[in-house]
Write a protein that holds these residues in place. Structure first.
Motif, PDB file in Angstrom:
ATOM      1  N   LYS B  21       0.832  -1.197   0.000  1.00 44.52           N
ATOM      2  CA  LYS B  21       0.000   0.000   0.000  1.00 44.52           C
ATOM      3  C   LYS B  21       0.871   1.253   0.000  1.00 44.52           C
ATOM      4  N   HIS B  22       0.636   2.101  -1.003  1.00 47.24           N
ATOM      5  CA  HIS B  22       1.476   3.294  -1.164  1.00 47.24           C
ATOM      6  C   HIS B  22       1.451   4.195   0.059  1.00 47.24           C
ATOM      7  N   GLU B  23       0.282   4.355   0.676  1.00 47.96           N
ATOM      8  CA  GLU B  23       0.199   5.248   1.857  1.00 47.96           C
ATOM      9  C   GLU B  23       1.049   4.702   2.985  1.00 47.96           C
ATOM     10  N   LYS B  24       1.009   3.378   3.138  1.00 54.76           N
ATOM     11  CA  LYS B  24       1.778   2.767   4.234  1.00 54.76           C
ATOM     12  C   LYS B  24       3.281   2.884   3.966  1.00 54.76           C
ATOM     13  N   ILE B  25       3.657   2.763   2.690  1.00 54.15           N
ATOM     14  CA  ILE B  25       5.071   2.869   2.341  1.00 54.15           C
ATOM     15  C   ILE B  25       5.545   4.300   2.595  1.00 54.15           C
ATOM     16  N   ALA B  26       4.730   5.271   2.169  1.00 52.17           N
ATOM     17  CA  ALA B  26       5.088   6.684   2.356  1.00 52.17           C
ATOM     18  C   ALA B  26       5.216   6.987   3.847  1.00 52.17           C
ATOM     19  N   ASP B  27       4.285   6.442   4.597  1.00 48.90           N
ATOM     20  CA  ASP B  27       4.290   6.629   6.046  1.00 48.90           C
ATOM     21  C   ASP B  27       5.530   6.045   6.691  1.00 48.90           C
ATOM     22  N   TYR B  28       5.883   4.843   6.243  1.00 46.96           N
ATOM     23  CA  TYR B  28       7.054   4.160   6.782  1.00 46.96           C
ATOM     24  C   TYR B  28       8.319   4.963   6.491  1.00 46.96           C
ATOM     25  N   LEU B  48      21.948  -2.719   2.756  1.00 49.49           N
ATOM     26  CA  LEU B  48      22.022  -3.085   4.163  1.00 49.49           C
ATOM     27  C   LEU B  48      21.902  -1.851   5.036  1.00 49.49           C
ATOM     28  N   TYR B  49      21.034  -1.939   6.024  1.00 51.71           N
ATOM     29  CA  TYR B  49      20.915  -0.893   7.033  1.00 51.71           C
ATOM     30  C   TYR B  49      20.119  -1.497   8.164  1.00 51.71           C
ATOM     31  N   SER B  50      20.056  -0.816   9.321  1.00 51.26           N
ATOM     32  CA  SER B  50      19.349  -1.410  10.450  1.00 51.26           C
ATOM     33  C   SER B  50      17.852  -1.525  10.168  1.00 51.26           C
ATOM     34  N   LYS B  51      17.346  -0.626   9.300  1.00 48.66           N
ATOM     35  CA  LYS B  51      15.936  -0.743   8.911  1.00 48.66           C
ATOM     36  C   LYS B  51      15.872  -0.843   7.392  1.00 48.66           C
ATOM     37  N   ILE B  52      15.124  -1.812   6.943  1.00 48.57           N
ATOM     38  CA  ILE B  52      15.060  -2.065   5.504  1.00 48.57           C
ATOM     39  C   ILE B  52      13.607  -2.119   5.049  1.00 48.57           C
ATOM     40  N   PHE B  53      13.329  -1.445   3.930  1.00 49.17           N
ATOM     41  CA  PHE B  53      12.031  -1.605   3.302  1.00 49.17           C
ATOM     42  C   PHE B  53      12.185  -2.635   2.198  1.00 49.17           C
ATOM     43  N   SER B  54      11.444  -3.721   2.278  1.00 48.42           N
ATOM     44  CA  SER B  54      11.539  -4.750   1.259  1.00 48.42           C
ATOM     45  C   SER B  54      10.439  -4.562   0.236  1.00 48.42           C
ATOM     46  N   SER B  55      10.811  -4.629  -1.046  1.00 52.13           N
ATOM     47  CA  SER B  55       9.824  -4.410  -2.105  1.00 52.13           C
ATOM     48  C   SER B  55       9.069  -5.695  -2.454  1.00 52.13           C
ATOM     49  N   ILE B 164      11.455   3.251  -4.844  1.00 47.61           N
ATOM     50  CA  ILE B 164      10.812   3.164  -6.164  1.00 47.61           C
ATOM     51  C   ILE B 164       9.566   2.291  -6.027  1.00 47.61           C
ATOM     52  N   LEU B 165       8.428   2.790  -6.457  1.00 47.98           N
ATOM     53  CA  LEU B 165       7.179   2.027  -6.351  1.00 47.98           C
ATOM     54  C   LEU B 165       6.899   1.226  -7.621  1.00 47.98           C
ATOM     55  N   SER B 166       7.078   1.877  -8.772  1.00 43.62           N
ATOM     56  CA  SER B 166       6.788   1.212 -10.042  1.00 43.62           C
ATOM     57  C   SER B 166       7.518   1.932 -11.164  1.00 43.62           C
ATOM     58  N   ALA B 167       7.503   1.312 -12.340  1.00 45.59           N
ATOM     59  CA  ALA B 167       8.185   1.924 -13.475  1.00 45.59           C
ATOM     60  C   ALA B 167       7.538   1.488 -14.773  1.00 45.59           C
ATOM     61  N   GLN B 168       7.731   2.322 -15.816  1.00 41.40           N
ATOM     62  CA  GLN B 168       7.305   1.951 -17.172  1.00 41.40           C
ATOM     63  C   GLN B 168       8.575   1.521 -17.913  1.00 41.40           C
ATOM     64  N   ILE B 169       8.591   0.254 -18.324  1.00 39.31           N
ATOM     65  CA  ILE B 169       9.784  -0.332 -18.953  1.00 39.31           C
ATOM     66  C   ILE B 169       9.490  -0.638 -20.408  1.00 39.31           C
ATOM     67  N   GLN B 170      10.457  -0.386 -21.259  1.00 40.75           N
ATOM     68  CA  GLN B 170      10.302  -0.725 -22.666  1.00 40.75           C
ATOM     69  C   GLN B 170      10.861  -2.121 -22.920  1.00 40.75           C
ATOM     70  N   LEU B 171      10.007  -3.025 -23.361  1.00 44.24           N
ATOM     71  CA  LEU B 171      10.503  -4.346 -23.740  1.00 44.24           C
ATOM     72  C   LEU B 171      10.829  -4.326 -25.229  1.00 44.24           C
ATOM     73  N   ILE B 172      11.662  -5.286 -25.677  1.00 44.35           N
ATOM     74  CA  ILE B 172      12.018  -5.329 -27.102  1.00 44.35           C
ATOM     75  C   ILE B 172      11.409  -6.573 -27.747  1.00 44.35           C
ATOM     76  N   PRO B 173      10.970  -6.448 -28.989  1.00 42.72           N
ATOM     77  CA  PRO B 173      10.405  -7.631 -29.652  1.00 42.72           C
ATOM     78  C   PRO B 173      11.514  -8.591 -30.039  1.00 42.72           C
ATOM     79  N   ILE B 174      11.274  -9.882 -29.863  1.00 45.19           N
ATOM     80  CA  ILE B 174      12.253 -10.894 -30.273  1.00 45.19           C
ATOM     81  C   ILE B 174      11.559 -11.886 -31.186  1.00 45.19           C
ATOM     82  N   GLN B 175      12.358 -12.552 -32.015  1.00 44.15           N
ATOM     83  CA  GLN B 175      11.772 -13.483 -32.983  1.00 44.15           C
ATOM     84  C   GLN B 175      11.731 -14.916 -32.482  1.00 44.15           C
ATOM     85  N   SER B 176      12.375 -15.182 -31.345  1.00 49.93           N
ATOM     86  CA  SER B 176      12.346 -16.539 -30.810  1.00 49.93           C
ATOM     87  C   SER B 176      12.883 -16.521 -29.399  1.00 49.93           C
ATOM     88  N   ALA B 177      12.821 -17.688 -28.736  1.00 53.30           N
ATOM     89  CA  ALA B 177      13.360 -17.777 -27.372  1.00 53.30           C
ATOM     90  C   ALA B 177      14.773 -18.342 -27.400  1.00 53.30           C
TER      91      ALA B 177
END
Lengths: 240, 428
Positions: B21-28, B48-55, B164-177
């Motif tokens: 929850k964004h409000e809780k993260i902002a609050d933290y 590393l720090y004594s307090k860590i926010f895990s995403s 960082i809460l979220s991001a818009q990422i550009q994926l690339i088209p591929i022709q196979s795996a």
């Protein structure tokens, strides 16, 4: 198969939804927090190419349950009751305790009665109730939660017997400690703490194998067997 | 709980909090001095720090535009999630590091690079925008046009500007795996560098180097996306190390492994291999860091500008040869031009990554390597760093003052800290 997950925002409920989505089942997710629920539905649809829907459901609003079930686009084949609530403080007000009882037991009875009647009439279906090992014996630290879950387990057992001649399966799930948002404030030793993903995988397997009762992880069956057999004079003095 | 980076050195006790929850993260964030953490795959003390926010609870894919290939996702989404959800549909990451077990937040905060940096740059090149919580709890959108300073500070900023809460990422088209892979065996460092130059227009390139012998033989591995192959996704089997195996990786097994690795490859061999095997070979062993035993290891990754690269690399190899510290794995990559991000690591030249088992004597040895790197105008990758000195850091990152000033402006200096930021003097 059509799946209905009640309490799909709960960590275990959502992890189970992922299992179903992976196998491309049609699914309806139900919970109170619609914003979160829609986010979860979108995530499943993007990951697995499904068309999962999100609808509002409040376990505590008993009067709404009949209308809720009747308004579903299609009747489900599997219904999972994954909602629950606890506060691990022994001296809660009665109001708070009642909320625990209603969220874990009364609300479940209310909706599952409706589901059971429908499944019985259709002579098919599977009901999954996520109870807890906390219901196996009353402990002082979570006596109300444990009582509610004990009642829920008892109810599922009665339902299982009632529906067994109607080709309907009832699965009772008894998880031990699981690292979810519900237990986030509790201090649980890492070795005893399972994960929603692991529990969901066990539940999914249990559904496929048409089990009656599963403990997840498996060792809780034996742990609770010992705990439930301790003489009361001994148990009442233990600090757990 | 006791927590560490991937190198398992150093380890500290930390309280970890997570919420979706964004409000809780902002609050933290408003109420706690902390650092953000994804999957903890940075090697040293950046998360590393004594307090860590895990995403970890920010784990949803939010939206995908199948026309443009732009994915909006939360910062706790892993590259594994993206690869498994989108490769079967013909989309891949423009830039990927050597493991899928990195979160989007982590990839941005480290501004990771892959085997194609010389062609397309860092991960941030494929980030359209990001949503960040600032120390005062404000949630803002950053991209190259809006809040651009913060964008350039956050990409590569090691989490020191906010969560960082979220991001818009550009994926690339591929022709196979699949990837068409070609390998070349070389007999010396010079030869490896020559081949890097020769094949610099190939999409992906990386070289493994043998640092256990005087002659630094190598294997150069080139790759191109395969056409006319399926997109089908195969589940690859992964192995898990059960616990920290003492002394499994030491100078003797290092020598043996390097010999074996060189023999295993054929010169000018062409192969069509599965994308996961090309990009993420180490992911097969899910916790391979345990192989270094309970004291862990350090990865030393530096970049040297191309004009000085051969010289500096030779000096480094020479130093390693005459010491008892034998890197188990040594990887060389060609890097392209530096970008506009303030703390981004790559610059035009060569990057060498060396894995060393931890010992007391290792730290002064790495210090000596620092001198070589510094005198040739190079720098160290913060994501791998566990022991660089503040003076070397300040001398090697030219945009540091701009970064520090911005942190001060958003009140991050005293509020968002990691063991690394403390060590490198970023918190004053």
């Amino acid at each position: 198969m059509n799946i209905l997950i009640l309490g799909a925002n709960a960590d275990i409920g959502y992890a189970l939804a992922k299992c179903f989505a992976q196998d491309k089942h049609t699914m309806v997710l139900a919970s109170r927090d619609m914003q979160l629920l829609e986010k979860h539905a979108a995530d499943l649809n993007l990951r697995y190419g499904t068309t999962v829907k999100a609808i509002y459901f409040d376990a505590l609003d008993f009067k709404s349950h009949a209308q809720f079930y009747n308004s579903l686009d299609y009747k489900p084949d599997i219904v999972v009751a994954a909602f629950g609530y606890t506060e691990n403080d022994a001296d809660r007000s009665f109001e708070e305790q009642r909320k625990i009882i209603d969220s874990n037991f009364t609300g479940a009875v209310s909706i599952l009665n409706i589901v059971a009647n429908d499944f019985e009439a259709r002579q098919q279906g599977c009901i999954v109730g996520i109870s807890s090992v906390a219901g196996c014996r009353g402990r002082k630290s979570n006596g109300i939660y444990g009582s509610a879950k004990a009642a829920f387990t008892h109810y599922l057992s009665a339902l299982r017997q009632r529906l067994s001649s109607s080709n309907v399966y009832v699965l009772t799930v008894l998880p031990g400690f699981v690292a979810t948002k519900m237990t986030a404030s509790m201090q649980i030793p890492a070795a005893l703490n399972s994960t929603p993903k692991r529990v969901a995988a066990d539940i999914y397997r249990g559904i496929q194998r048409k089990r009656n009762i599963i403990y997840t992880p498996w060792y809780w069956r034996w742990v609770m067997m010992i705990i439930t057999h301790l003489p009361e004079n001994v148990f009442k003095k233990i600090q757990i | 709980m006791l927590i560490s980076g991937w190198g398992r050195y150093p380890k500290i006790k930390a309280d970890i909090y997570s919420s979706e929850k964004h409000e809780k993260i902002a609050d933290y964030l408003r109420n706690n001095h902390c650092i953000a953490r994804g999957l903890g795959r940075s090697y040293g003390d950046s998360a590393l720090y004594s307090k860590i926010f895990s995403s970890k609870r920010l784990n949803c894919l939010l939206a995908f535009n199948a026309e443009t290939g732009i994915l909006h996702c939360e910062s706790g989404i892993t590259l594994y999630d993206i690869v498994h959800s989108f490769v079967p549909r013909g989309w891949f990451l423009g830039v990927t590091p050597g493991t899928q077990w990195v979160t989007i937040g982590g990839a941005i905060a480290s501004d990771v690079h892959g085997k194609n940096h010389h062609r397309v740059g860092c991960f941030s090149e494929f980030v359209h925008s990001l949503q960040l919580v600032l120390p005062n709890g404000e949630i803002i959108n950053c991209n190259r046009e809006q809040n651009s300073e913060l964008f350039h500070a956050t990409c590569g900023g090691m989490g020191l500007t906010g969560i960082i809460l979220s991001a818009q990422i550009q994926l690339i088209p591929i022709q196979s795996a699949y990837i068409e892979q070609t390998t070349y065996k070389t007999n010396s460092l010079e030869e490896t560098i020559e081949l890097f130059e020769k094949y610099s227009n190939v999409s992906y390139s990386v070289a493994w180097l043998d640092c256990t012998q005087t002659e630094n033989r190598g294997v150069l591995i080139l790759g191109e996306h395969a056409q006319n192959q399926p997109y089908d996704f195969l589940k690859t089997k992964t192995y898990s190390i059960p616990f920290a195996i003492p002394a499994m990786l030491n100078r003797y097994t290092a020598t043996w492994f390097n010999k074996f690795y060189y023999q295993m490859h054929r010169n000018e061999a062409k192969q069509t291999i599965y994308l996961i095997d090309y990009f993420y070979p180490l992911d097969r062993i899910s916790n391979w860091n345990l192989l270094y035993g309970k004291n862990g290891f350090l990865q030393y990754q530096c970049v040297i500008p191309e004009s000085n690269a051969k010289n500096a690399l030779q000096k480094i190899m020479h130093k390693i040869n005459s010491s008892s510290h034998k890197p188990f794995l040594a990887v060389l990559k060609l890097l392209g031009t530096e970008n506009a991000n303030y703390l981004s690591f790559p610059l035009k030249g060569y990057t060498l990554a060396l894995d060393f088992k931890y010992s007391q004597e290792l730290l002064p040895f790495l210090n000596e390597l620092d001198h070589i790197v510094q005198e040739h105008g190079g720098r160290i990758y913060l994501t791998k760093d566990a022991c660089m000195s503040q003076s070397f850091f300040e001398a090697s990152y030219a945009k540091l003052e701009t970064f520090k000033a911005l942190r001060e402006k958003i009140a991050a200096t005293a509020h968002i800290n990691s063991l690394q930021s403390q060590r490198l003097g970023l918190d004053r």
